[in-house]
Write a protein that holds these residues in place. Sequence first.
Motif, short mmCIF file in Angstrom:
data_model
loop_
_atom_site.label_atom_id
_atom_site.label_comp_id
_atom_site.label_asym_id
_atom_site.label_seq_id
_atom_site.Cartn_x
_atom_site.Cartn_y
_atom_site.Cartn_z
N SER A 11 -22.21 42.78 45.11
CA SER A 11 -22.30 44.22 45.34
C SER A 11 -21.09 44.75 46.10
O SER A 11 -20.77 45.94 46.03
N LYS A 12 -20.40 43.85 46.86
CA LYS A 12 -19.22 44.27 47.60
C LYS A 12 -17.94 44.16 46.77
O LYS A 12 -16.90 44.69 47.16
N ALA A 13 -18.04 43.48 45.64
CA ALA A 13 -16.86 43.31 44.80
C ALA A 13 -16.43 44.64 44.22
O ALA A 13 -17.25 45.49 43.87
N ASN A 14 -15.13 44.81 44.13
CA ASN A 14 -14.55 46.03 43.54
C ASN A 14 -14.91 47.30 44.31
O ASN A 14 -14.88 48.39 43.74
N ILE A 15 -15.27 47.16 45.58
CA ILE A 15 -15.40 48.32 46.47
C ILE A 15 -14.15 48.36 47.34
O ILE A 15 -13.84 47.39 48.04
N SER A 16 -13.40 49.44 47.26
CA SER A 16 -12.20 49.60 48.09
C SER A 16 -12.48 50.63 49.17
O SER A 16 -12.94 51.74 48.86
N ILE A 17 -12.21 50.27 50.41
CA ILE A 17 -12.39 51.19 51.53
C ILE A 17 -11.01 51.56 52.07
O ILE A 17 -10.20 50.68 52.36
N VAL A 18 -10.75 52.85 52.17
CA VAL A 18 -9.48 53.33 52.71
C VAL A 18 -9.77 54.12 53.98
O VAL A 18 -10.51 55.10 53.95
N VAL A 19 -9.18 53.68 55.08
CA VAL A 19 -9.38 54.30 56.38
C VAL A 19 -8.13 55.08 56.74
O VAL A 19 -7.02 54.52 56.71
N VAL A 20 -8.29 56.38 57.05
CA VAL A 20 -7.14 57.24 57.32
C VAL A 20 -7.31 57.90 58.69
O VAL A 20 -8.05 58.87 58.84
N PRO A 21 -6.66 57.38 59.74
CA PRO A 21 -6.78 57.95 61.08
C PRO A 21 -5.79 59.09 61.32
O PRO A 21 -4.76 59.18 60.65
N LEU A 22 -6.11 59.95 62.29
CA LEU A 22 -5.11 60.86 62.83
C LEU A 22 -4.12 60.01 63.61
O LEU A 22 -4.52 59.10 64.36
N PRO A 23 -2.80 60.25 63.48
CA PRO A 23 -1.83 59.32 64.05
C PRO A 23 -1.58 59.49 65.54
O PRO A 23 -0.47 59.77 65.98
N THR A 24 -2.63 59.30 66.34
CA THR A 24 -2.48 59.29 67.79
C THR A 24 -3.42 58.24 68.35
O THR A 24 -4.46 57.94 67.74
N ALA A 42 -16.74 40.99 54.65
CA ALA A 42 -16.18 40.65 53.34
C ALA A 42 -15.92 41.87 52.48
O ALA A 42 -16.02 41.80 51.25
N LEU A 43 -15.54 42.97 53.10
CA LEU A 43 -15.17 44.18 52.37
C LEU A 43 -13.66 44.33 52.37
O LEU A 43 -12.98 43.93 53.32
N THR A 44 -13.13 44.92 51.32
CA THR A 44 -11.69 45.15 51.20
C THR A 44 -11.35 46.48 51.86
O THR A 44 -11.81 47.54 51.42
N VAL A 45 -10.54 46.42 52.92
CA VAL A 45 -10.26 47.61 53.72
C VAL A 45 -8.75 47.85 53.78
O VAL A 45 -7.98 46.94 54.11
N TYR A 46 -8.36 49.08 53.47
CA TYR A 46 -6.97 49.53 53.59
C TYR A 46 -6.89 50.49 54.78
O TYR A 46 -7.65 51.45 54.86
N TYR A 47 -5.97 50.21 55.68
CA TYR A 47 -5.73 51.07 56.85
C TYR A 47 -4.43 51.81 56.56
O TYR A 47 -3.34 51.23 56.55
N ALA A 48 -4.54 53.11 56.27
CA ALA A 48 -3.40 53.88 55.77
C ALA A 48 -2.89 54.84 56.84
O ALA A 48 -3.63 55.72 57.31
N ALA A 49 -1.62 54.67 57.21
CA ALA A 49 -1.01 55.50 58.25
C ALA A 49 0.50 55.36 58.14
O ALA A 49 1.01 54.46 57.46
#
Length: 466
Positions: A11-24, A42-49
């Motif tokens: 159920s976690k396969a092919n779930i992409s999580i993208v986390v977008v913080p305010l840059p401070t 076991a989740l795929t997480v992208y930290y985008a900044a």
Amino acid sequence: MPNLGRKMEASKANISIVVVPLPTQGHLNQLLHLSILLSSHALTVYYAAPAIQIHQARSRLEGWPASSISSLHFHELPIPPYASPAPNPDSSLFFPSHLLPMFQAFKHVQPHLANLLRSLSANSRRVVVISDLLVSFAATEAAALPNGEPYTFRCTPPSSGLAWQRQDSPAGALIRSLGLNTPSPKDCMPEEFLAHVAQCQSRPESGLLINTCHLIEGDFLDFFMQQPDLIGKKLFALGPLNPTVITETTGPRHHCLDWLDRQPPGSVLYVSFGTNSSISDDQIEQLAIGLLNSEQRFVWVLREADRGDFIAEGENRLQNKLPAGFMEKIEDKGTIIGDWVPQLEILAHRATGAFMSHCGWNSCMESISMGVPTLAWPMHSDQPWNAVLLCDYLKVGVIVRDWNRRKEILPAAEIEKAIKEVMIYDKGQEIRRRASELGEAARRAAGDGGSSNTELLSFINHITRS
């Protein structure tokens, strides 16, 4: 059971999580904690900044083992050049207006984020975007995907939003019934930033994640979810997000921790006004005298506030503003730190007895989870309300500088009195007891089977549903 385990992993396969913080810093840190927690399941997480802020978040990570970020995908968002002026400690508003050029430039990363989301969408069953409340463009781009699911992350306590509502509203009636004072947002933030908030505040289309728990804000959460934008939305109260069992970093140990090792339990006052706040030269002098006259041990972080480009820091001139002979007078009772410190490790240290703080929500949650009472010195934004929440509602601290006197130089005698009230006097014993009990309860909430851990698992089950 093995079949059930395989189904859960599938159920976690092919779930992409993208986390977008305010840059401070306070926002980068909270969302990095959340990213680590999600990736640990076991989740795929992208930290985008932007690249600088990714470096900032990674270099200031504390409380987790170094391996905790090894499974995260850090995605750099190109950002145009922006001014990075020095902070102005003499501003009539204590808000870090020097960061506004960075906030404006950050809007221009939207097309780069859109490219990332579209590329993930093509190969993912679902793209879950968790973006800061003040990064509305991320929610917009997520909603445009056929398999996108945008969630809003709130870095400030829900009760602060209620505190700014009209007095004749149900939320206002609740605040009044509790006997709490509510500052006006116009007194806490400059008009330029309030306009920025109005433009950038996102709607929680799929749900809302918050770094708090029912233990801390239970009286407020039901009222908060009755707001028109939130009716029918899912709320996940996940705090405290910071680790509550501290693992020291694998790099060199900060020297202030070695100094703390030599101090008696509960004897040290930790003084820090966060990464984005500044105080004037005159106030530095009065604070120094107050600390000296209190005759208490202390760790004082005396550094320039972060600039937009935190790597391009200027010279730290603040220690030159200390009274003549101050360093000789404090001898072994105090230490002054001119750079960034591992705050979470300091608060968790057995020698730390209290925290003089600006009451940013990140600092509030860290002090609560470590059972450390607060001496509140709010600066801007949600901090004046946070001080009221901790000191007058939760009763785990005292207010050092009343918000109505924020434009005054607080004299050393009043600072000394507040320090002794928490560290020495009878009232302080009750405050320390309440802080310790609340800390134990907060750690249980974040632990296995606790309310916040249960809500985290509920969120994971929701986003990985078939």
